[in-house]
Structures are given as structure tokens and as C-alpha cells.
Design a protein around this motif. Structure first.
Motif, PDB file in Angstrom:
ATOM      1  N   LEU C  99       0.272   7.274  -4.462  1.00 54.13           N
ATOM      2  CA  LEU C  99       0.564   6.028  -5.266  1.00 54.13           C
ATOM      3  C   LEU C  99       0.288   6.399  -6.780  1.00 54.13           C
ATOM      4  O   LEU C  99      -0.286   7.151  -7.069  1.00 54.13           O
ATOM      5  N   THR C 177      10.102  -0.443  -4.413  1.00 52.85           N
ATOM      6  CA  THR C 177       9.137  -0.538  -5.521  1.00 52.85           C
ATOM      7  C   THR C 177       9.275   0.462  -6.505  1.00 52.85           C
ATOM      8  O   THR C 177       9.951   1.327  -6.574  1.00 52.85           O
ATOM      9  N   THR C 215       4.854  -2.895  -7.587  1.00 56.30           N
ATOM     10  CA  THR C 215       4.724  -1.606  -7.630  1.00 56.30           C
ATOM     11  C   THR C 215       4.265  -1.024  -6.008  1.00 56.30           C
ATOM     12  O   THR C 215       4.228  -2.140  -5.394  1.00 56.30           O
ATOM     13  N   ASP C 216       4.280   0.250  -6.097  1.00 57.10           N
ATOM     14  CA  ASP C 216       4.117   0.878  -4.816  1.00 57.10           C
ATOM     15  C   ASP C 216       2.603   0.356  -4.109  1.00 57.10           C
ATOM     16  O   ASP C 216       2.729  -0.109  -2.675  1.00 57.10           O
ATOM     17  N   TYR C 217       1.781   0.132  -5.182  1.00 58.69           N
ATOM     18  CA  TYR C 217       0.358  -0.369  -4.503  1.00 58.69           C
ATOM     19  C   TYR C 217       0.338  -1.732  -4.096  1.00 58.69           C
ATOM     20  O   TYR C 217      -0.344  -2.077  -3.042  1.00 58.69           O
ATOM     21  N   ALA C 219       2.769  -3.328  -2.773  1.00 59.65           N
ATOM     22  CA  ALA C 219       3.453  -3.391  -1.574  1.00 59.65           C
ATOM     23  C   ALA C 219       2.506  -2.992  -0.393  1.00 59.65           C
ATOM     24  O   ALA C 219       2.362  -3.851   0.595  1.00 59.65           O
ATOM     25  N   TYR C 224       3.339  -4.192   3.202  1.00 59.50           N
ATOM     26  CA  TYR C 224       4.748  -3.622   3.373  1.00 59.50           C
ATOM     27  C   TYR C 224       4.672  -2.186   2.988  1.00 59.50           C
ATOM     28  O   TYR C 224       3.788  -1.584   2.743  1.00 59.50           O
ATOM     29  N   SER C 226       6.208   0.510   1.356  1.00 63.10           N
ATOM     30  CA  SER C 226       6.535   0.844  -0.063  1.00 63.10           C
ATOM     31  C   SER C 226       7.630   1.834  -0.221  1.00 63.10           C
ATOM     32  O   SER C 226       7.245   3.111   0.390  1.00 63.10           O
ATOM     33  N   THR C 228       9.669   3.860  -2.951  1.00 63.69           N
ATOM     34  CA  THR C 228       9.880   4.139  -4.279  1.00 63.69           C
ATOM     35  C   THR C 228      10.875   5.180  -4.687  1.00 63.69           C
ATOM     36  O   THR C 228      10.665   6.239  -4.196  1.00 63.69           O
TER      37      THR C 228
END
Lengths: 249, 249, 249, 249
Positions: C99, C177, C215-217, C219, C224, C226, C228
Motif C-alpha cells: 500500500l 482506488t 485510497t488503497d488503504y 478500501a 473492500y 483494493s 489500484t
């Protein structure tokens, strides 16, 4: 029931160590701990400048990340066995022989040397010949292990065993031998990398050893299992006497 | 004018090799070729599974990228000297002693062992004691080199020399010795990495060797330069006779 | 039937790659080629200064000795697949998330990056959370693979997928994301080795990322998966315009 | 007086870093800390699985044993500078260019990337062309450093600078550029080791990049110093919008 500590220098995934592990299990408990990669030619290296990690592979089966055979014996003895000495340290079965002066480079022999340094009876196993059937070779190794357990060996020695890659019933017996001498010439190949910068590869013209009676090579060449007792003392006592006379006069 | 081939296991940048190089230059041509990093504890390793690269540091001064002392002797002999044997292989000066069984792990001793395997008279140099003055130690090493050149040594031996870290005029002389025995216990420290995963560090309680007269340790402990002649033959001949009787009967 | 080229950076023996391999086999042929050791933190390394060796582990399963994820993708594509592009490059499943800026160090992401450089659709998979059930995670990864195969992705992108370590039916869905930012401070621990010489260990106070929406984090924190999309172009176009004005005026 | 933190990926002994160090000293204090070996192609690697050692080479000049450029920046910042940010991180001068996607493998660029991650203005320097005169190139690099110090740069960027190997007065000026694209095909050479076992060497047919106006390659090819602002965010925002529409619909 005897406890065996088993390592090698070809890596924990090699056929030779797996075959020997299966055979040894018939006799007792086998703690296997071996390098995570092929370390052929690594000699008697010990990692004391950095910490090591172990990874469990299976029950009583571990690998040391970036570790040498000597490292493995250390971690096996002090960590896995908690300082309780096993009955025998075994190293191998190495793919390829360990004969003559070449044993000074041998990680396999080094595993047994480390066992001896720690005060434990130790044996290194290697196979001489092409396309060995490791199961067959392991059965012969087990015969040697049984002899060590039954008949014992002197306290200041460890054994370097080379087994011919022959069916067990074609092997002519055991022979107690001395270390032979190699009869090949090394050379350095000069190559180029893809960017045309020079590279050097250390290799040999053609492997071979002097065929002197009583040596390790003589034994395996003639179909015997060679058993060479080795020692930790590298002193050349004959030269010691000569130097005392000529240098100290 | 003699030609020297010089290596070590502490790396080409170490004080010990530089001091010895300067002294040897007083006697002849010095080809220096050493590892590009500290390889203490690497034993007698030879790299035959990958090609090697050399980098020129200065005139007659090279380093082998990722190479061992044995690799350096090979490339020095076959490539830099084009197969023409030097008069003497020197290895060192190692920071710290190489005594007792510990020499089996020693990259410094391994450099001299490799010279002997290639048929060249060879000497390994190490220093015993804290905060050595390497220039002073190198002068003592040169005295040994002169003796080797003048008086020679038997063909089947190579020398392991340990010099006390004393001013040259406080050294009590040379002593031809045998390999001693270590009197310390190794142990494995159990640590944790920052993620709390286990790490193992191989170390020793406290270094020390048996103070037996005639040994390498006895000599340096009493202020003598210890000169131990070593051999490539690791056979334990006493054990060989015993095994012949008890195993082959 | 699609062909997958699978690698990772934790080593060919890791649970994550084995679980993903089994799932991918349900859809097509899986060529697995992975490093022979754990290379976490190795970033986008490519070995072009030395030759590499491969070792066969099983059918369509290879390991590259000392190789990086990028090396594996190269050898998989050019050697195992003989230059015939696979349908998808997969990398992972990495144990631990990738991440924020941390992906620049990630060998897992680097495996997918290499696939993209070679022109192949590529996805990196990592798991967020403690004690993941890799079989469960691999099933979620397979859902992503199916979406890639069905819906495709733009030609100039590759995907960084992070899966929460949750039972599949507790996962709240997929989220496209952007790369987040880490919110932790690194530090260097000062330690001593057993000889009391200084050692330095790079670590972090406590891992964590900014909880910004999108953002990835954000999510994975909210359960969820993620996804990206990443690119090979590292140019900062906003800064490019600013510098053109302020520097070239 | 500004403080510089300087690293590279060719090793602390390389000509490029020495030349840049001498130039930077004209402007301020230079803390040099670089790998102890050539790490070309190592990408953005960080060593967090093992402790590191430093060795002092000279005043304000250190090498990290087995360390990467990112490791060096960490130890320089947290240990040598005790957490006090330098004014500028410099990485290089790399022997050979860092252009197009190849920068993702670049240890040189990775040194500057690490500086940016730590919040410090950072610049990577490489030279394009054969047989560079590093003193001349370092003078051009110093011009860039002066511009950074005088004019500043946006907070979320770091710079990738490529200097043509031309006499300073033949350089046509600076150009702010975007990352180009490589136009060469990689391949894997299939070789044999001396024992006739297969080896694989990753290499390229012939290096080259697309000659698109505005790119890094276009600039150096035409005799300009290329200055490419880079970012840590690898998100492909265009693809992100597309995926949101096509995948989440």
C-alpha cells in the motif's frame, strides 16, 4: 533409539538428503537441517558476522536461510536439540564424490567436520559416479551408519565416505582408506559478458585422481565403499621436525 | 627479484594487506588480488558455479567482485601471472589470530592452502592481540618471508604464522609449533528481529585456547611468533589403523 | 484456455503462491517461476550482470536460483514460454499488504511491473491482515482474474490488488482506488553484534497509512478489495509545468 | 552552508561519486555514504530483514556493507545526521544513462526516490555517452544543484537528471523533460556453464529509446541536460477513471 542430526551442502530440497533421511528414519529420530540453496564449494564456512533465520519445512525438517552446513549443525545442535548431543551427525548424500584434496572445499565434509568440532561422531557421505540411484546409495550409507553405531570410532576422528553409484549387490565391500591426490589441472576460462566485459570461470581440464592403492579414489574406482578417517589437526608433523632443525638451528 | 602473490580475507581495503604489501615491495614485485568485501569465516571456498569479475584498484592491485581468497589465488596465478608461478603466496595480515581448530574456518589460511594446492610455497599471516600496529606487524612478517626464501620449506607443507601485537623488539623470537586446541564453548544467541521473529547468532562464550606447550597459542601467548607447518592431507592415520583392525576384522 | 505466468517475491515455497497456483489452474495453464528465497523489499531489481540458473520443482513449476521476481518473469516469458506472451502475468499472493509509497520497494508489485514492461496484462496480489487463510484469499484473487479476462484493462496499466484477510463472504466488494500515503515514521535501531560492534536495523515505529477516502488503504481498511491501476511513467506532470515556468524562464 | 547527503549505486569507490563529492564540497558539507559494491539494476531495494554494518572510508565518507542506495540514505539520515534533514540528497553520478522505463530498475534513481520518501529534496544524476570525463560532468551537475538550491522545486517531486558526456561548453542547456519510452527488445541468452549445465543471461538486443520530442532521451540525444521531475504516486489516473466506468458499472 538413536538421534541423528542430518545436513548437506546441496540444499534441503536435494534428492540425496531426502533419500538418506528416509533410510535413517528406519533406525531412529532424524533432525534434518540444511541450507536453503546449493552451496557446493563453500568449504568450512561459519556465519558469525550476521544473525540467521530458520524456516520449518516439515516435522523435524528445517532450512537455514543463507546458512552453511556448519551453520546448520550449530543451529541443529544448540537450538533444535537444545544443546543435547545427537548420537551421530550425518552430512550428505552429496551428488558427486569428495576425494583427495578436493575435500578441503567440500561443504559436505565440512558438515561432518563441524560435528566433530562439537564433539559428536560424524560422517560425510558422497556418491561417486553418474546418475546415482539415491535410494540405493542411501541403503549403503545406512550400512555404514550401523557399523559406526555398533563398532564405534576413535574420539578424534570423523569419517569421509564415498559410495560408488552401483547397485548395492555389485558393491565389493568397504575399504578403510587414506586421502588421495588429485591428478587434474585446474584452469580459468576467460569469457566475455554480453557487454563484452571480461569474466573468469574457475574450472578443471578433466577431473581425476591418482590411482594409488589404499586411497579413497582407488577404493571407489574398484567398486568399494571408501571410508577415510579424517582429523581436525592439520599440523604437518614431519615438516615440523624438519623446520625445527633447519630454521631454529 | 622474487614475485609475491598476495591475498587476504578481510578485503582489499584492509590495513593488514596494505601494510604487508608495502613491506613485500621492499623485496620484490607484489601482485595483490583480494576480495572486495570482508569474508571472515568463509573457510576454503572456491567459486566454480559462477563466473567472476575483477576490478583494477591500482598497479598490480586487483579485487575480485564477490570472490573468496581461494578465487583470488586462482585468478592471480592463472590470469594476472598467466600461469607463471610466483615465488611465494602470502595471505593476510588477518586482523585477529588463526589458532587451533579455528583455522578450519579461516579464509586467511585458506588463501595459503590454495597456494599449496597449486604447488606454490605459501604462508598465512595473522595477528594476535588488540589494536595491532600493522606496520610493525608487517615488518615481523617480512622477517618470516626472508627465512622462507633463504631456508626454504618442505614441498608438502604451507605455513600458518601468528604474530603477537607487540613492538618488534619485544617479540621473543620464532617458534615452530603444532596446531593447538580451542578451550571455549560456542553458543547460539536467540534474538528477535524488529518484527519479533526469531533470529539466531552463532558466537562464543569467550575466546581462548588450551595453553599446552608447543602449540600455536602457547607461542603467541608467551610473545613468540608462532609458525605452524600445515598439510593438505587430513587423513587420521592413527584412526585408520584402528578402524582397519576393528571394522575390517 | 488462458495461459498464466505466475511469480512472487516470498519464494516458490510460500503458501501464497501455492494457493494462487491451485486456483488459477481451474481457469487455464499456469507456468509458475519464482525466486528460490524470500526477497521481500527487493524492489524492481533485474539481474543483468550475471547469468542465472533455473531448477525444476514440478510440472510447469520452476525456481530461479538467486533470481528476482523481474528475473523470473523474464525467464518465464523468454525461456519457458519461448517468447510467446501469456494471457496474464500474476504476482503473489504476498504475505502482507502493498500500500501507499511502500509499493516502490515491493518485489510483488515489481513482478507485475515487469509483465507490463514486456507488454503483458499484469496483476500483483497481496493480502492485508493477520493470519490470512490463503485458500480463501486465492479464491478472491481468482474473481479479480476473471474480471481482468472478461472486461480487460487499458494497455498502459497494470494492477496492484490488496485483499483483506477476511472470509470471502465478509468482503464488501471491489473498489478501484488510488495509491495512498503512509503515515508511519521509519527509524533505524542501533544494536550491537556479539563482539559489541555497531549494527543498524532499518524498521518502522508502527505501520499505518493515511485513511483518505479513495485510497488503497481506505478500501482494505473498510473490507473492500483494493484495485489500484498503476503506470510505468513516473513523470510528475504538474511539477513539469511548474519547473518549465520557474526554471526555464 | 548547505549539507548534502550523497550516495550512488556503483559503489563508493566509483569515479562518478568521487567527482560529484569534490564538486559539492565547493558549496557545503558533503556526507557520502554508498554501497560497498556495484549494485546496478538493484532498483528500489530496502534491507529490513537483516541488520547492516557501516565502515568509515574517510571523513564524512562511509560505506554500508551489503547495503543498497536506499539503505545508505536511511543510515545517512538517521545515523550519520542523527535525524537532521540535509538540504539535498544527491545520487550518482551513475556511469550510463537512466532513461525511459529503465529508471524503474535504477539504483541511482532509487537513492533520490528514498530521499523524497523521507521528505528531502532529491536529485539523481547519470551520464549519457561513452568514456565520460566525470570531472567535467560533475561540474554540470553542480550547476543543477545550484538551480535547485536557488529556485527550489515542488514538494512532491524529485529529479532525474541525465547529463550528456560532452565538454561543458558544448552542452546546449537544460531541458525539463518527461520520461521517455525504450525502443529496444530484451532477450535471454542461453549459455552453458563449464559442466554444460544451462545458464540464462538477461540482456538487450541494442539499447535505444524512442526519439519523441520532450522526452529525457530526446534531450540528451540533442546535447541538452535532461531534467525529469518524478513522483512517488504510481497511480494511473486515466486508467482509474476507465476502470471505474467499465468494472464498477
Amino acid at each position: 533409539m538413536p538421534v541423528f542430526l542430518l545436513t548437506n551442502d546441496d540444499g534441503y530440497f536435494s534428492e540425496g538428503i531426502k533419500a538418506l533421511r528416509e533410510e535413517l528414519k528406519k533406525l531412529g529420530r532424524v533432525i534434518t537441517i540444511a541450507p536453503d540453496r546449493n552451496l557446493s564449494g563453500v568449504g568450512h564456512s561459519l556465519t558469525f558476522t550476521a544473525p540467521l533465520r530458520m524456516r520449518r519445512v516439515d516435522d523435524d525438517f528445517w532450512t537455514v536461510i543463507g546458512g552453511t552446513p556448519a551453520d546448520c549443525i550449530h543451529l541443529g545442535y544448540y537450538v533444535l536439540l537444545d544443546g543435547k548431543a545427537p548420537d551421530l551427525v550425518c552430512s550428505g548424500i552429496n551428488e558427486g564424490p569428495n576425494l583427495g584434496e578436493d575435500i578441503t572445499y567440500s561443504g559436505t565434509v565440512s558438515g561432518a567436520m563441524e560435528g566433530r568440532i562439537l564433539g559428536i561422531p560424524s560422517v560425510a557421505f558422497s556418491v561417486f559416479g553418474e546418475n546415482p540411484d539415491f535410494k540405493e546409495v542411501a541403503r549403503v550409507c545406512l550400512d555404514v551408519v550401523k557399523m559406526v553405531l555398533e563398532k564405534g570410532m576413535p574420539e578424534d576422528t570423523y569419517l569421509n565416505v564415498n559410495v560408488p553409484a552401483l547397485p548395492r549387490d555389485e558393491i565389493r565391500g568397504f575399504m578403510i582408506t587414506r586421502q588421495g591426490r588429485r591428478a587434474y589441472v585446474e584452469k580459468v576460462l576467460k569469457l566475455s559478458d554480453p557487454a563484452r566485459k571480461p569474466l573468469y570461470w574457475i574450472t578443471a581440464e578433466k577431473f581425476g585422481w591418482s590411482l594409488e592403492e589404499g586411497t579413497d579414489y582407488w577404493a571407489v574406482y574398484h567398486g568399494y565403499v571408501s571410508i577415510t578417517p579424517l582429523q581436525l589437526d592439520l599440523t604437518n608433523y614431519r615438516a615440523l621436525e624438519i623446520l625445527k632443525k633447519t630454521w631454529q638451528a
